[in-house]
Design a protein around this motif. Structure first.
Motif, PDB file in Angstrom:
ATOM      1  N   GLY A  22       0.815  -1.210   0.000  1.00 45.60           N
ATOM      2  CA  GLY A  22       0.000   0.000   0.000  1.00 45.60           C
ATOM      3  C   GLY A  22       0.845   1.255   0.000  1.00 45.60           C
ATOM      4  O   GLY A  22       0.491   2.263  -0.638  1.00 45.60           O
ATOM      5  N   SER A  25       1.941   1.866  -3.466  1.00 44.79           N
ATOM      6  CA  SER A  25       0.828   2.386  -4.276  1.00 44.79           C
ATOM      7  C   SER A  25       0.573   3.861  -3.991  1.00 44.79           C
ATOM      8  O   SER A  25       0.163   4.616  -4.882  1.00 44.79           O
ATOM      9  CB  SER A  25      -0.443   1.577  -3.999  1.00 44.79           C
ATOM     10  OG  SER A  25      -0.265   0.234  -4.380  1.00 44.79           O
ATOM     11  N   SER A  26       0.771   4.270  -2.726  1.00 43.27           N
ATOM     12  CA  SER A  26       0.507   5.672  -2.381  1.00 43.27           C
ATOM     13  C   SER A  26       1.413   6.626  -3.158  1.00 43.27           C
ATOM     14  O   SER A  26       1.069   7.786  -3.371  1.00 43.27           O
ATOM     15  CB  SER A  26       0.674   5.883  -0.878  1.00 43.27           C
ATOM     16  OG  SER A  26       2.035   5.698  -0.498  1.00 43.27           O
ATOM     17  N   ALA A  36      -5.394   4.689  -6.649  1.00 45.62           N
ATOM     18  CA  ALA A  36      -4.038   4.231  -6.956  1.00 45.62           C
ATOM     19  C   ALA A  36      -4.010   3.499  -8.292  1.00 45.62           C
ATOM     20  O   ALA A  36      -4.908   2.716  -8.619  1.00 45.62           O
ATOM     21  CB  ALA A  36      -3.525   3.318  -5.851  1.00 45.62           C
ATOM     22  N   TRP A  39      -2.297  -1.616  -7.154  1.00 46.15           N
ATOM     23  CA  TRP A  39      -2.489  -1.997  -5.760  1.00 46.15           C
ATOM     24  C   TRP A  39      -1.922  -3.406  -5.545  1.00 46.15           C
ATOM     25  O   TRP A  39      -2.646  -4.395  -5.536  1.00 46.15           O
ATOM     26  CB  TRP A  39      -3.981  -1.937  -5.406  1.00 46.15           C
ATOM     27  CG  TRP A  39      -4.273  -2.075  -3.942  1.00 46.15           C
ATOM     28  CD1 TRP A  39      -4.831  -3.134  -3.312  1.00 46.15           C
ATOM     29  CD2 TRP A  39      -4.016  -1.117  -2.916  1.00 46.15           C
ATOM     30  NE1 TRP A  39      -4.951  -2.912  -1.967  1.00 46.15           N
ATOM     31  CE2 TRP A  39      -4.449  -1.663  -1.686  1.00 46.15           C
ATOM     32  CE3 TRP A  39      -3.460   0.175  -2.908  1.00 46.15           C
ATOM     33  CZ2 TRP A  39      -4.366  -0.990  -0.477  1.00 46.15           C
ATOM     34  CZ3 TRP A  39      -3.376   0.839  -1.695  1.00 46.15           C
ATOM     35  CH2 TRP A  39      -3.828   0.263  -0.497  1.00 46.15           C
ATOM     36  N   SER A  41      -0.994  -4.796  -2.961  1.00 46.40           N
ATOM     37  CA  SER A  41      -1.477  -5.413  -1.716  1.00 46.40           C
ATOM     38  C   SER A  41      -2.601  -6.398  -1.976  1.00 46.40           C
ATOM     39  O   SER A  41      -2.810  -7.342  -1.198  1.00 46.40           O
ATOM     40  CB  SER A  41      -1.940  -4.329  -0.748  1.00 46.40           C
ATOM     41  OG  SER A  41      -0.871  -3.469  -0.415  1.00 46.40           O
ATOM     42  N   SER A  42      -3.341  -6.232  -3.071  1.00 49.59           N
ATOM     43  CA  SER A  42      -4.420  -7.182  -3.374  1.00 49.59           C
ATOM     44  C   SER A  42      -3.846  -8.569  -3.665  1.00 49.59           C
ATOM     45  O   SER A  42      -4.444  -9.597  -3.314  1.00 49.59           O
ATOM     46  CB  SER A  42      -5.242  -6.683  -4.558  1.00 49.59           C
ATOM     47  OG  SER A  42      -4.420  -6.557  -5.709  1.00 49.59           O
ATOM     48  N   SER A  82     -12.819   1.749   3.265  1.00 44.72           N
ATOM     49  CA  SER A  82     -11.571   1.199   2.741  1.00 44.72           C
ATOM     50  C   SER A  82     -11.253  -0.161   3.358  1.00 44.72           C
ATOM     51  O   SER A  82     -10.916  -1.124   2.656  1.00 44.72           O
ATOM     52  CB  SER A  82     -10.424   2.173   2.998  1.00 44.72           C
ATOM     53  OG  SER A  82      -9.208   1.629   2.535  1.00 44.72           O
ATOM     54  N   ASN A  86     -11.499  -3.905   1.217  1.00 46.85           N
ATOM     55  CA  ASN A  86     -10.395  -4.852   1.106  1.00 46.85           C
ATOM     56  C   ASN A  86     -10.718  -6.177   1.793  1.00 46.85           C
ATOM     57  O   ASN A  86     -10.384  -7.258   1.277  1.00 46.85           O
ATOM     58  CB  ASN A  86      -9.124  -4.244   1.713  1.00 46.85           C
ATOM     59  CG  ASN A  86      -8.555  -3.120   0.855  1.00 46.85           C
ATOM     60  OD1 ASN A  86      -7.970  -3.343  -0.186  1.00 46.85           O
ATOM     61  ND2 ASN A  86      -8.767  -1.879   1.301  1.00 46.85           N
ATOM     62  N   TRP A 151     -10.034   1.410  -9.966  1.00 48.15           N
ATOM     63  CA  TRP A 151      -9.850   0.625  -8.734  1.00 48.15           C
ATOM     64  C   TRP A 151      -9.821  -0.860  -9.067  1.00 48.15           C
ATOM     65  O   TRP A 151      -8.962  -1.612  -8.613  1.00 48.15           O
ATOM     66  CB  TRP A 151     -10.995   0.951  -7.765  1.00 48.15           C
ATOM     67  CG  TRP A 151     -10.820   0.380  -6.381  1.00 48.15           C
ATOM     68  CD1 TRP A 151     -10.524  -0.893  -6.048  1.00 48.15           C
ATOM     69  CD2 TRP A 151     -10.935   1.085  -5.146  1.00 48.15           C
ATOM     70  NE1 TRP A 151     -10.460  -1.052  -4.695  1.00 48.15           N
ATOM     71  CE2 TRP A 151     -10.705   0.165  -4.101  1.00 48.15           C
ATOM     72  CE3 TRP A 151     -11.229   2.423  -4.815  1.00 48.15           C
ATOM     73  CZ2 TRP A 151     -10.766   0.518  -2.755  1.00 48.15           C
ATOM     74  CZ3 TRP A 151     -11.287   2.763  -3.459  1.00 48.15           C
ATOM     75  CH2 TRP A 151     -11.049   1.819  -2.440  1.00 48.15           C
ATOM     76  N   ASP A 155      -6.523  -3.294  -8.641  1.00 46.53           N
ATOM     77  CA  ASP A 155      -6.521  -4.510  -7.815  1.00 46.53           C
ATOM     78  C   ASP A 155      -6.178  -5.743  -8.643  1.00 46.53           C
ATOM     79  O   ASP A 155      -5.419  -6.626  -8.206  1.00 46.53           O
ATOM     80  CB  ASP A 155      -7.895  -4.696  -7.163  1.00 46.53           C
ATOM     81  CG  ASP A 155      -8.023  -3.914  -5.864  1.00 46.53           C
ATOM     82  OD1 ASP A 155      -7.109  -3.115  -5.570  1.00 46.53           O
ATOM     83  OD2 ASP A 155      -9.018  -4.099  -5.145  1.00 46.53           O
ATOM     84  N   GLY A 158      -2.591  -6.033  -9.338  1.00 42.18           N
ATOM     85  CA  GLY A 158      -1.896  -6.538  -8.154  1.00 42.18           C
ATOM     86  C   GLY A 158      -2.039  -8.037  -8.008  1.00 42.18           C
ATOM     87  O   GLY A 158      -1.084  -8.745  -7.638  1.00 42.18           O
TER      88      GLY A 158
END
Length: 736
Positions: A22, A25-26, A36, A39, A41-42, A82, A86, A151, A155, A158
């Motif tokens: 994350g 991604s930021s 983002a 991502w 993290s997905s 958020s 997730n 979005w 994801d 990712g």
């Protein structure tokens, strides 16, 4: 590390990885209210939950909370959305993946299922997330479709780029570095070359992008080609890690606008970029899975081709390949080849069933495997036969080890249906040095030695040598068997005839002869005598088959030449000892006589006294049943065996054939003359006729006539000739 501590450490690691993804991604977010571009993290979330189960999904909201606290602050009202987006997204996506048991994650089928689960996860996460953004005024209603699509694709990118690497990295060594039969993965040298190529592709991509131009993103094809190389030649984990690094790099360059790659400003540009990167990440990974499946399938087929299905040991072909490799190594130490055959194993199959026999073979295979040294080769080569290559082993040591193995096999018991099954074994050994012999020669010697051990009673070891005379004789006998079988299959045995002449008038009218057998060498044309090949035939139980062939050929020739057949008074044919115990032989003769025109009362079968007294009752039953067909009998080579004269009353034969060794020695040995006189007198007392074999000279014929012998056979009468030539001769002129 204890299991609870290990699980806590893994959980914390997943939280940290999720937060790190994350944080990365930021860096790709332009400002508040932006979604983002990527991502990763997905991928961490889906891989972690699929690997460890749905109960581990709590690390996802904890990691997301860490992202917002450390890297990407958001309004309090959006924080709940958020975390929920997730969490619920990964729970549903992972559930779809896990609802069917995961048997092998290194397959295209599982990869597509994980991709479907990741897509559902991205849809749910995007739906909840953009609703939260809309509720908290982070985006305008008109921006909702674009934000949701970005979005979802972020994801999904990712998932496609990070999840495979995470899944394989979190799995056991078997998945991280899978091994297949006949491993075809690239060697270390090629791996080093690949590392240079992928690094060079990154540099070229950055350099070319810095030059500018509208097609800079097309340079992604450079690392894509190297990724395809990895998918074809390296394990799946290697490709998965390469994809993750490549996607992180490309997304960073494009998202931050580095090295000449413009950051996507228009929504359409960002969506096109994400879709393109998803394809770039997915294709090499699917190809890697497909190549791995191909290797596994090929390895499975090779394993089946090289493995005995009953015992799991190597089979004959695999054993031969490995032994040939060992023979080709000139630096190898002394070795020994052992051939092991279970004794009387057919009794177990016949009395307890073949299933029980299989159980015994499996158990004995385990016993042999337990006594095998680490460097030895072991295989099951046939039904109840095994072969071993004993490495670094002199003949003496090999013999000691083989005896120990036989003791272990003798002590083995297999429980089956309330009874204890057991067997013994015989072992043939041949010691050798690399290059000293070919595999076929060594195996033949070991097999011959094993046969000798079985002939000596079994449960013993017979040690052969490459120049062992006895075993070489046995090997030669085996070669004779092959030639005899070939002659039988092609009806290539040759029949010769020799007259049996009366020594006084009135004994016989017509042709009285013995059918003799010859075998012609197809390569040299040489005619070989029975003493050259019949010992091998009898040793390997081909006697009865030869008997049937001789009867069939003789009757067939006589029936096709009726004029010659009409001149026959007695046709004598030799029978082997095996014919007396062959249950089907009498039926064969009866059927052959029924179909033919030659009468059975003109046939006389010659049996040796040794084969007759081996089982006197059976021999007498055989003679009685054959007499029912009209056949007569002669006791051949009489005087050389151990037959008691008391047995002669029980054997209902018509002729006593005096062995030729006594006939030849009559002139120089009073004992031989006395034996001939005694046999002749006994024959007449029992109302039989006597025949003197090997009558070679006129003097011998006159001596036999003086002793009162009835018939003579030998060169003094005529020489053996092929059957057609024999009947072309005039009939012998009998005494008047």
């Amino acid at each position: 590390m204890r299991e609870p501590s290990r699980r806590v450490a893994l959980f914390c690691m997943l939280v940290a990885l999720y937060a790190a993804g994350g944080g990365y991604s930021s860096l790709l977010i332009d400002g508040p209210g932006q979604v983002a571009l990527f991502w990763p993290s997905s991928g961490v979330a889906l891989a972690g939950v699929v690997r460890f189960g749905l109960r581990w999904s709590l690390f996802v909201p904890l990691g997301a909370l860490g992202v917002h606290l450390l890297f990407d602050p958001v309004p309090p009202g959006f924080l709940a959305y958020s975390l929920a987006s997730n969490f619920f997204g990964v729970v549903v996506g992972a559930w779809l993946v896990l609802r069917t048991p995961v048997q092998d994650p290194l397959t295209v089928r599982f990869g597509l299922r994980a991709l479907a689960g990741g897509t559902v996860m991205a849809i749910i996460s995007a739906s909840i997330g953009v609703i939260g953004m809309l509720q908290n005024d982070l985006i305008a209603p008109a921006e909702l479709p674009a934000a949701a699509t970005r979005w979802l694709l972020g994801d999904l990118l990712g998932v496609t780029s990070v999840a495979p690497a995470m899944m394989l990295a979190l799995s056991g060594p078997a998945l991280r570095q899978p091994r297949t039969e006949g491993d075809a993965y690239a060697p270390e040298g090629e791996r080093l070359l690949w590392n240079v190529a992928i690094f060079a592709s990154f540099l070229l991509m950055a350099w070319a992008g810095s030059l500018g131009g509208p097609y800079a993103l097309g340079l992604v094809a450079l690392p894509l080609g190297v990724l395809v190389w990895s998918a074809i030649r390296f394990p799946p984990l290697h490709t998965a890690l390469a994809i993750a690094v490549t996607m992180l790099l490309i997304a960073g360059l494009a998202g931050l606008g580095l090295a000449g790659y413009p950051a996507p400003v228009q929504t359409r540009d960002g969506l096109n970029l994400l879709a393109f990167l998803i394809v770039v990440a997915s294709l090499p990974m699917i190809l890697a899975f497909a190549m791995h499946q191909q290797r596994v399938t090929a390895g499975t087929l090779q394993h089946r081709a090289n493995t005995d299905p009953l015992t799991g040991l190597a089979n004959r072909n695999a054993f031969e390949d490995q032994v040939r490799k060992a023979l080709a190594d000139p630096s190898a130490p002394p070795m020994a080849l052992a051939y092991l055959d279970l004794d009387h194993f057919k009794l177990i199959n016949d009395t307890a069933s073949h299933v029980a026999g299989d159980a015994v073979i499996r158990g004995i295979a385990g016993v042999i495997e337990a006594h095998r040294h680490r460097d030895d080769l072991l295989a099951r080569t046939g039904g109840d036969e095994f072969a071993m290559l004993l490495r670094n082993c002199t003949p003496m040591v090999a013999e000691d080890r083989a005896r120990g193995l036989l003791r272990a096999i003798e002590g083995y018991r297999c429980g089956w249906d309330g009874q204890m099954l057991a067997s013994t074994a015989s072992v043939g050994l041949v010691g050798f040095l690399p290059g000293q012999g070919e595999y076929a020669q060594l195996l033949s010697q070991a097999d011959a030695a094993c046969f000798t051990a079985k002939e000596q009673g079994g449960n013993r070891v017979c040690l052969a040598s490459l120049d062992g005379g006895e075993l070489l004789d046995r090997t030669a006998a085996m070669r004779w068997v092959v030639r005899i079988r070939d002659a039988l299959d092609h009806h290539a045995l040759e029949l010769y005839c020799q007259s049996i002449a009366p020594l006084r008038a009135g004994e016989d009218r017509g042709r009285h002869f013995e059918v003799l057998l010859r075998l012609r060498d197809p390569r040299t044309g040489e005619v070989m005598m029975p003493e050259q090949f019949m010992p091998a035939a009898e040793r390997f139980h081909l006697g009865t088959r030869i008997d049937r062939e001789v009867i069939s050929q003789t009757l067939g020739w006589l029936e096709s030449h009726p004029q010659a057949a009409a001149s026959v008074s007695t046709c004598c044919i030799n029978l082997s000892g095996d014919a007396l115990i062959d249950e089907g032989f009498i039926g064969f003769v009866a059927e052959r006589l029924r179909r033919g025109a030659f009468p059975g009362d003109r046939l006389c079968f010659e049996i040796t006294e040794t084969s007759a007294v081996r089982d006197l009752a059976r021999a007498q039953r055989f003679i009685t049943q054959m007499r029912g067909l009209g056949c007569r009998f002669a006791l051949d080579d009489f005087g050389t065996g151990f037959c008691s004269f008391n047995y002669l009353r029980a054997l209902d034969v018509d002729y006593f054939k005096i062995d030729g060794s006594f006939v030849r020695d009559m002139e120089t040995s009073p004992l031989a003359e006395a034996v001939v006189r005694s046999i002749n007198e006994i024959a007449h007392v029992l109302d039989k006729r006597s025949v003197a074999e090997h009558t070679e000279t006129e003097r011998e014929r006159q001596a036999l006539l003086a002793l009162g012998v009835d018939f003579a056979q030998g060169y003094a009468i005529d020489r053996p000739a092929p059957i057609a030539e024999y009947f072309a001769r005039p009939m012998p002129q009998w005494p008047s």
